[in-house]
Scaffold this active site. Structure first.
Site, PDB file in Angstrom:
ATOM      1  CB  CYS A   8      -0.996  -0.015   1.167  1.00  0.00           C
ATOM      2  SG  CYS A   8      -0.279   0.132   2.815  1.00  0.00           S
ATOM      3  CG  ASN A  11       4.166  -1.593   5.314  1.00  0.00           C
ATOM      4  OD1 ASN A  11       5.246  -1.934   5.765  1.00  0.00           O
ATOM      5  ND2 ASN A  11       3.191  -2.462   5.189  1.00  0.00           N
ATOM      6  CB  CYS A  13      -3.909   1.947   6.974  1.00  0.00           C
ATOM      7  SG  CYS A  13      -3.688   3.443   7.953  1.00  0.00           S
ATOM      8  NE  ARG A  14      -4.579   1.591   1.667  1.00  0.00           N
ATOM      9  CZ  ARG A  14      -4.314   2.211   0.534  1.00  0.00           C
ATOM     10  NH1 ARG A  14      -5.166   2.129  -0.470  1.00  0.00           N
ATOM     11  NH2 ARG A  14      -3.197   2.901   0.398  1.00  0.00           N
ATOM     12  CB  SER A  15       0.004  -3.397   2.740  1.00  0.00           C
ATOM     13  OG  SER A  15       0.917  -2.524   3.346  1.00  0.00           O
ATOM     14  CG  ASP A 123      -5.355   4.942   2.729  1.00  0.00           C
ATOM     15  OD1 ASP A 123      -5.394   4.533   3.911  1.00  0.00           O
ATOM     16  OD2 ASP A 123      -4.326   5.366   2.187  1.00  0.00           O
TER      17      ASP A 123
END
Ligand code: 4NP
Length: 155
Positions: A8, A11, A13-15, A123
């Protein structure tokens, strides 16, 4: 060993959420010794940091470990190391391709593996909606595992 990298922007939040959720599902499937998992960001602002508190809260809510996870930035070497590189959105795809224009990996977006109106993982750094992100990541991660099991002949 099949190697999977989630990517993401920051690195945090999402990934990292995808990494933790996918690792949890891989463990439950008894494939922990066959699939190696990591995540990285295209940006360097949060290198060394733990996941965002919203991601940590969701993982705690579902009993999913984030032990040892710290943000790192993608490197050119990642393009040669991983079998699957899974981006959260289109800008991640563009930014990755600048770092490794040629890669031996299968490169895809996480939501490519499920039927959903969305093609990019929203996001939560901006939306604040970690529940929406978790729901998408959890469903897509399951579908990704099925795809990898099939393609790599695991199980
Ligand atoms: P992520 O979210 O890409 O899901 O980790 C973000 C985290 C940090 C920033 C942007 C997005 N930032 O601009 O610092």
């Amino acid at each position: 060993m099949t190697k999977v990298l989630f990517v993401c922007l920051g690195n945090i939040c999402r990934s990292p959420m995808a990494e933790a959720v996918f690792r949890h599902q891989v463990k439950e499937a008894g494939l922990a010794d066959k699939i190696e998992i990591d995540s990285a960001g295209t940006g360097d602002w949060h290198v060394g940091e733990r996941p965002h508190k919203g991601t940590l809260a969701k993982m705690a809510e579902y009993g999913i470990s984030t032990e040892g996870m710290h943000a790192r930035q993608i490197t050119a070497e990642d393009g040669q190391t991983y079998d699957y590189i899974v981006a959260m959105d289109d800008s991640n795809m563009r930014n990755m391709m600048q770092v490794f224009p040629q890669t031996s990996a299968t490169v895809l977006r996480l939501l490519d593996v499920i039927d959903d109106a969305l093609t990019e993982v929203p996001d939560p750094y901006y939306t604040g909606d970690f529940a929406q992100t978790y729901d998408l990541v959890e469903r897509a991660s399951k579908a990704l595992l099925k795809k990898i099991i099939r393609e790599q002949g695991l199980l």
